[in-house]
Write an enzyme that holds these catalytic residues in place. Structure first.
Site, PDB file in Angstrom:
ATOM      1  CD  GLN A   1     -34.686 -33.338  -1.561  1.00  0.00           C
ATOM      2  OE1 GLN A   1     -34.935 -33.233  -2.671  1.00  0.00           O
ATOM      3  NE2 GLN A   1     -35.441 -33.891  -0.677  1.00  0.00           N
TER       4      GLN A   1
ATOM      5  CB  THR B   1     -39.629 -32.676   8.718  1.00  0.00           C
ATOM      6  OG1 THR B   1     -39.105 -31.187   8.626  1.00  0.00           O
ATOM      7  CG2 THR B   1     -40.985 -32.628   8.800  1.00  0.00           C
TER       8      THR B   1
ATOM      9  CG  ASP C   1     -34.178 -29.342   6.231  1.00  0.00           C
ATOM     10  OD1 ASP C   1     -34.973 -29.722   6.000  1.00  0.00           O
ATOM     11  OD2 ASP C   1     -33.132 -29.968   6.286  1.00  0.00           O
TER      12      ASP C   1
ATOM     13  CE  LYS D   1     -37.060 -27.121  -0.462  1.00  0.00           C
ATOM     14  NZ  LYS D   1     -36.086 -27.113   0.558  1.00  0.00           N
TER      15      LYS D   1
ATOM     16  N   GLY E   1     -39.634 -33.281   3.641  1.00  0.00           N
ATOM     17  CA  GLY E   1     -40.708 -33.257   4.674  1.00  0.00           C
ATOM     18  C   GLY E   1     -41.273 -31.846   4.881  1.00  0.00           C
ATOM     19  CG  HIS E   2     -44.063 -30.166   3.126  1.00  0.00           C
ATOM     20  ND1 HIS E   2     -43.448 -30.825   1.996  1.00  0.00           N
ATOM     21  CD2 HIS E   2     -45.383 -30.229   2.910  1.00  0.00           C
ATOM     22  CE1 HIS E   2     -44.384 -31.448   1.343  1.00  0.00           C
ATOM     23  NE2 HIS E   2     -45.668 -31.083   1.758  1.00  0.00           N
TER      24      HIS E   2
HETATM   25  P1  IMP Z   1     -31.116 -38.754   0.181  1.00  0.00           P
HETATM   26  O1  IMP Z   1     -32.134 -37.757  -0.417  1.00  0.00           O
HETATM   27  O2  IMP Z   1     -31.873 -39.564   1.412  1.00  0.00           O
HETATM   28  O3  IMP Z   1     -30.529 -39.933  -0.719  1.00  0.00           O
HETATM   29  O4  IMP Z   1     -29.930 -38.217   1.032  1.00  0.00           O
HETATM   30  C1  IMP Z   1     -29.010 -37.422   0.538  1.00  0.00           C
HETATM   31  C2  IMP Z   1     -28.633 -36.370   1.313  1.00  0.00           C
HETATM   32  O5  IMP Z   1     -29.411 -35.288   1.172  1.00  0.00           O
HETATM   33  C3  IMP Z   1     -28.357 -36.549   2.833  1.00  0.00           C
HETATM   34  O6  IMP Z   1     -27.245 -35.762   3.122  1.00  0.00           O
HETATM   35  C4  IMP Z   1     -29.652 -36.127   3.274  1.00  0.00           C
HETATM   36  O7  IMP Z   1     -29.571 -35.698   4.746  1.00  0.00           O
HETATM   37  C5  IMP Z   1     -29.909 -35.036   2.292  1.00  0.00           C
HETATM   38  N1  IMP Z   1     -31.254 -34.430   2.449  1.00  0.00           N
HETATM   39  C6  IMP Z   1     -32.107 -35.185   1.630  1.00  0.00           C
HETATM   40  N2  IMP Z   1     -33.457 -34.967   1.770  1.00  0.00           N
HETATM   41  C7  IMP Z   1     -33.386 -33.748   2.456  1.00  0.00           C
HETATM   42  C8  IMP Z   1     -34.238 -32.697   2.769  1.00  0.00           C
HETATM   43  O8  IMP Z   1     -35.366 -32.688   2.583  1.00  0.00           O
HETATM   44  N3  IMP Z   1     -33.607 -31.542   3.830  1.00  0.00           N
HETATM   45  C9  IMP Z   1     -32.472 -31.618   4.139  1.00  0.00           C
HETATM   46  N4  IMP Z   1     -31.377 -32.702   3.824  1.00  0.00           N
HETATM   47  C10 IMP Z   1     -31.851 -33.526   2.744  1.00  0.00           C
END
Ligand code: IMP
Length: 458
Positions: free
Chosen positions: A232, A326, A12, A15, A39-40
């Site tokens: 991420q 998002t 977040d 990017k 998410g964007h």
């Molecule tokens: P997962 O990717 O759904 O397995 O989540 C694993 C960890 O990564 C969790 O703490 C999520 O909140 C974090 N996470 C996954 N995708 C994002 C993102 O796009 N932005 C921020 N945190 C993310």
């Protein structure tokens, strides 16, 4: 050439905005890891699009590739493509044959495991999209790849191997009855086969699958520009992040090579831009040494909203910055910028430049702080320790900056770097000097025009 975009914090960082900013000079945008956990939001010709799989460039007529390092949920992908088509766009999206497929049971298992962990407050706070379970199956050599959807015999064979195992996990390990779950079909070979074979037919009919490495190499050989878009961020990288509070892939620059099939030399010959939010946010659990306030359910040991020391400040920044997920809509945890984290990220990915976003969000504060170093067991640390247990015990040593006023940010963006308030420039220059990396771009607002561009990487 390539430009790789890497989140330097916890995701977040904005990017998408930077991908968009430099997107005009790009022919192909390729994602190299993650799936619909990202998410964007893209604004194009006055229309807003919320996407989690389709690369943003595809909205602007570029080719979007989901590389082999991605995990693809075809339900989400085709939903997004269909919605875009209904709105009059025709996105050109190619999917790596080697990318792994998120199957319905992956999401269910993600939910069951998080629920179980939450009984002891150990949940990761995943997005619930089945990301971890899919990468588990990839590493366990029992996954289904996009290329398998095109071959009914292979698809059936793979499903007949893996689905009974997953049923057994639900029933024997978690002691649950599959037939009493919300979606028992998620564990039914025939139901999955029918649905996913149909996705395979559509991939084939629309000629969407590619050998990503070969496709991207040929693109570069033809002299075209490729943007490699990380999702991420570094601190939730499975290798370089705060394990186990991580996602299950490599958002760092090394992932751009393994996740696309381009060699590390090709990636390293290009630019690697670290995206830095001017403060910090985190979704989900895990430590955050510079945290302000807290979010119940996510901040460890934080049981009552309103208890945090700097709650008001955290709320202010959260509202000003629109810091809600998002994908999930969850309120994000908020903290001051953390330099030990950024030094770590800069080393891991070898940033050639950085983009600092959301500088406008901090405007109007009397004082802006940054975690300059940590103290751990009486010792001062300039970078993050390797274990999460140690990181949890780190205390931030803060450095204080005088705040900068609210100004007309669109004017400031037009006026270039010199139009920024003096104290904001001091903040930017401190970050550049500590990371020994120039700021190529400075974001001062959400719009495409609200970024000060100091360097064009292509
Ligand atoms: P997962 O990717 O759904 O397995 O989540 C694993 C960890 O990564 C969790 O703490 C999520 O909140 C974090 N996470 C996954 N995708 C994002 C993102 O796009 N932005 C921020 N945190 C993310």
């Amino acid at each position: 050439m390539t430009v790789t975009i890497v989140g330097s914090q916890l995701g977040d960082e904005g990017k998408g905005g930077i991908v968009d900013l430099y997107g005009d000079d790009v022919d192909v945008v390729a994602r190299y890891q993650g799936g619909d956990n990202a998410g964007h939001t893209v604004v194009h010709e006055g229309e807003e699009y919320k996407l989690s799989l389709v690369p943003s460039g595809a909205i602007r007529g570029k080719v979007g590739v989901l590389g082999n390092g991605c995990v693809v949920n075809p339900r989400t992908l085709f939903d997004e493509i269909d919605t875009l088509q209904e709105r009059g766009l025709d996105p050109d999206v190619r999917i790596a044959e080697r990318a792994h497929v998120i199957l319905p049971f992956h999401r269910v298992l993600d939910g069951i495991e998080e629920e179980l962990k939450s009984e002891t407050d150990d949940e990761v706070g995943t997005t619930g999209r089945g990301i971890g379970p899919t990468y588990e199956d990839k590493a366990g050599r029992r996954g289904v790849r996009v290329g398998d959807l095109l071959d009914p015999d292979v698809l059936r064979e793979r499903l007949e191997y893996v689905v009974p195992q997953k049923r057994a996990v639900v029933e024997d390990v978690y002691d649950l009855d599959v037939d009493e779950l919300d979606d028992p079909d998620a564990f039914d070979v025939d139901a999955i086969f029918e649905e996913f074979r149909e996705f395979g037919r559509r991939f084939e009919a629309e000629d969407m699958t590619v050998n990503a490495g070969a496709f991207l190499s040929a693109t570069i050989d033809e002299g075209q520009n490729v943007m490699l878009e990380g999702a991420q961020g570094t601190i939730i990288d499975i290798d370089h992040g705060n394990y186990p509070y991580v996602t299950s892939s490599n958002p760092t620059a090394g992932g751009a090579a393994t996740g696309t099939g381009l060699s590390p030399g090709v990636v390293g010959d290009g630019e690697v831009i670290g995206i830095v939010k001017a403060y910090l946010t985190r979704v989900g659990s895990g430590p955050l040494p510079t945290e302000l306030g807290g979010v119940v359910g996510d901040t460890p040991g934080y049981d009552e909203q309103g208890e945090g020391e700097n709650e008001e400040l955290a709320n202010y920044i959260r509202e000003e910055g629109g810091e809600y997920g998002t994908v999930t809509g969850r309120p994000r945890r908020v903290g001051w910028l953390d330099l030990p984290m950024l030094r770590h990220s800069t080393r891991v990915s070898g940033f050639t430049g950085i983009a600092i976003n959301h500088l406008d969000v901090l405007a109007g504060l009397d004082e802006v702080k940054v975690g300059h170093t940590y103290t751990l067991d009486g010792e001062e640390l300039a970078s993050m320790p390797a274990t999460t247990e140690q990181w949890k015990r780190c205390e931030a040593n803060f450095k204080s900056f005088d705040g900068w006023p609210e100004v007309d940010w669109a004017d400031a963006a037009d006026g270039g770097y010199d139009a920024l308030p003096e104290n904001a420039k001091g903040y930017v220059e401190y970050i550049e000097s500590e990371l020994d990396t120039p700021a190529y771009a400075i974001g001062v607002g959400p719009g495409r025009g609200e970024t000060i561009v100091r360097e064009q990487p292509f």
